[in-house]
Design a protein around this motif. Structure first.
Motif, mmCIF file in Angstrom:
data_model
loop_
_atom_site.group_PDB
_atom_site.id
_atom_site.type_symbol
_atom_site.label_atom_id
_atom_site.label_comp_id
_atom_site.label_asym_id
_atom_site.label_seq_id
_atom_site.Cartn_x
_atom_site.Cartn_y
_atom_site.Cartn_z
ATOM 1 N N ILE A 273 -11.077 -46.811 50.381
ATOM 2 C CA ILE A 273 -9.686 -47.222 50.228
ATOM 3 C C ILE A 273 -9.691 -48.694 49.837
ATOM 4 N N HIS A 274 -8.871 -49.048 48.856
ATOM 5 C CA HIS A 274 -8.887 -50.371 48.236
ATOM 6 C C HIS A 274 -7.713 -51.206 48.754
ATOM 7 N N ASN A 275 -7.941 -52.490 48.968
ATOM 8 C CA ASN A 275 -6.946 -53.376 49.578
ATOM 9 C C ASN A 275 -6.390 -54.397 48.592
ATOM 10 N N TRP A 276 -5.278 -54.990 49.000
ATOM 11 C CA TRP A 276 -4.756 -56.194 48.339
ATOM 12 C C TRP A 276 -5.149 -57.397 49.187
ATOM 13 N N MET A 277 -4.419 -57.669 50.250
ATOM 14 C CA MET A 277 -4.727 -58.789 51.153
ATOM 15 C C MET A 277 -5.314 -58.322 52.481
ATOM 16 N N ILE A 292 -13.535 -53.223 48.070
ATOM 17 C CA ILE A 292 -12.860 -54.440 48.508
ATOM 18 C C ILE A 292 -12.398 -55.268 47.320
ATOM 19 N N GLN A 293 -11.170 -55.802 47.430
ATOM 20 C CA GLN A 293 -10.682 -56.816 46.495
ATOM 21 C C GLN A 293 -10.774 -58.177 47.178
ATOM 22 N N VAL A 316 -18.707 -52.380 47.645
ATOM 23 C CA VAL A 316 -18.380 -52.486 46.223
ATOM 24 C C VAL A 316 -17.195 -53.428 46.093
ATOM 25 N N LEU A 317 -17.409 -54.582 45.491
ATOM 26 C CA LEU A 317 -16.317 -55.507 45.195
ATOM 27 C C LEU A 317 -15.631 -54.982 43.935
ATOM 28 N N ASP A 318 -14.622 -54.139 44.141
ATOM 29 C CA ASP A 318 -14.000 -53.429 43.027
ATOM 30 C C ASP A 318 -12.964 -54.260 42.284
#
Length: 499
Positions: A273-277, A292-293, A316-318
């Motif tokens: 699952i990908h995040n904003w902040m 991770i963003q 993974v720094l996506d």
């Protein structure tokens, strides 16, 4: 003959009204020896129902169906599966890395175009080709359409029919929409690219209303999506892009949805699952790897690798910002700066995703629409992937992550990659000893290749360096002259111990 990990599809017909997607219309149970798989099927328009399965083992599988519809119930048969060249789904390997089901290492270096599915066929074809030619092997895109800035294309197809009150009804999927999704996943698979499917969309923001479905409705959609795509070996699941942008959903709802995804996927694909902040708790058991963003984590060595310590999973720094020409702070990196950050991420023992935000003629951005790459970093991302694929080890792990000023990763006493963002005129052979793994010894011999990360060249030095001193934290080859380098260039040294 169907081979191991190849998608097999059965087509069945049942007259009458379609079975709504909130009830699994057909389930197939397959058996081979002590191995059993229960695979959900799905409605695909008119009176057509399908079941898709990718066998993990060769042999003669037996199958039988169950369904509330008499025409789909109690059917049976066999499936002959032979050995083949399919490598199978990518899964976690060696703790922090990835490999196909057959054990072949997989080193993801990906790209992103969030709204790709909703572009023209020509734009989609161009994107798949450009990604393959650049040398990248993973691509992130959303199922649901994106709204907001830089999005100029309103999709012709939507995923569900609407109810009389105007709300979406996920029990009535639109087959043509999902058939288009099938074709995109297949196109990436044919090009050797993993499809990182973003299941939910934080950037609807009420425009389409797909973000207003209830948790129960989300589950209906999720079950249908998994039934359609799970048998494709190149699928990764990402539960949502920037999940924390949706502020009216408690964290527990995302966790329940992730746990549901884990339980219903018969082929056990990767899940994130990908995040904003607000970063999700990636220690949750349903999460296989952290997506991770965080652009700041890639600026200096020692930042990104902390995620490894926290989550003990592949990182993974996506999203690490973009090469582009827009005024927003996240989209104005130079190519050289993005490439530098990608290499820092890599020698931090993590993986990275590329992205572009140049303004296109229609006002859109590549990271929204896809298409040809406009910048200079994409092909260099592909070069990074080539270097990773040439490794003799499972992946890069930080050697001395606590106190080593050098950017060094690898496998102790086997192979190392040292990144030199600004190369000195000469480099004196020195390796960190590290605190885990095999210990360096006096007499160990190493060969070195000089990698130019911008000009994309690999130059063997033709020299052998022999350790003459091994301390607690460092090892040196004092008898060997320093290695002369093109000062100021961004280089990497591939250091491999000779048998």
């Amino acid at each position: 003959m169907i081979t191991v990990h190849e998608c097999t599809e059965w087509t069945f017909r049942a007259p009458g009204s379609p079975i709504p997607a909130d009830r699994t219309p057909i389930t197939m149970t397959l058996r081979l020896g002590g191995h059993t798989a229960r695979v959900p099927g799905f409605w695909d328009g008119d009176d057509v129902y399908r079941v898709r399965f990718a066998a993990p083992l060769a042999g003669t599988w037996t199958w039988e169906t169950s369904s509330e519809h008499a025409a789909l119930n109690a059917l049976s048969g066999t499936l002959e599966v032979g050995e083949g060249e399919h490598r199978g789904p990518v899964r976690v390997a060696a703790g922090f890395h990835f490999a196909h089901a057959d054990g072949t290492p997989f080193r993801p270096v990906g790209a992103t175009a969030y709204n790709l599915l909703h572009q023209s066929d020509d734009r989609i074809d161009t994107t798949v080709r450009a990604t393959r030619e650049a040398g990248m092997n993973k691509f992130r895109f959303m199922v649901f359409p994106q709204a907001g800035d830089r999005v100029g294309r309103i999709p012709e197809l939507m995923p569900f029919e609407k109810r009389s009150d105007g709300s979406w009804d996920p029990s009535r999927p639109v087959p043509a929409f999902f058939q288009r999704l099938d074709r995109l996943v297949q196109a990436f698979g044919d090009a050797g690219i993993q499809a990182d499917v973003l299941i939910f969309n934080a950037y609807d923001q009420g425009f389409f209303g797909l973000d207003r479905m209830t948790e129960e409705e989300d589950a209906v959609y999720l079950r249908y999506l998994v039934a359609r795509l799970s048998a494709y070996e190149n699928v990764w699941w990402s539960l949502c892009n920037e999940f924390d942008v949706i502020t009216d959903r408690p964290r527990e709802r995302w966790t329940r949805m992730g746990e549901l995804l884990r339980s219903i996927d018969p082929h056990d694909h990767l899940r994130s699952i990908h995040n904003w902040m607000d970063i999700y708790d990636n220690n949750q058991p349903w999460v296989t790897h952290a997506s991770i963003q965080n652009g700041s984590a890639t600026i200096d060595f020692g930042r990104a690798l902390l995620y490894r310590d926290v989550y003990e999973k592949p990182i993974v720094l996506d999203e690490i910002k973009y090469e582009g020409d827009i005024s927003d702070r996240w989209g104005d990196l130079s190519a050289a700066e993005l490439v530098r950050r990608m290499w820092i991420t890599t020698v931090s023992g993590c993986y990275v995703t590329h992205g572009e935000s140049f303004v296109l003629p229609d006002g859109g951005l590549h990271m929204v629409e896809g298409g040809e790459f406009q910048g200079q970093s994409a092909v260099r991302a592909g070069f990074l992937r080539r270097i990773l694929d040439e490794l003799e080890i499972a992946g890069l792990d930080p050697i001395d992550k606590w106190d080593d000023p050098a950017y060094v990763a690898g496998a102790p006493r086997r192979q190392y990659l040292q990144y030199l963002p600004t190369a000195p005129e000469t480099w004196t052979f020195r390796l960190p000893q590290g605190n885990v793994g095999e210990r360096l010894e006096i007499g160990d011999r190493f060969a070195i290749d000089v990698i130019d990360t911008w000009n994309m060249t690999v130059t063997p030095t033709g020299r052998v360096f022999t350790l003459t001193e091994v301390q607690r934290n460092d090892a040196y080859a004092h008898d060997d002259a320093p290695l002369e380098l093109p000062a100021g260039e961004a280089l990497a040294l591939r250091i491999t111990r000779l048998a």
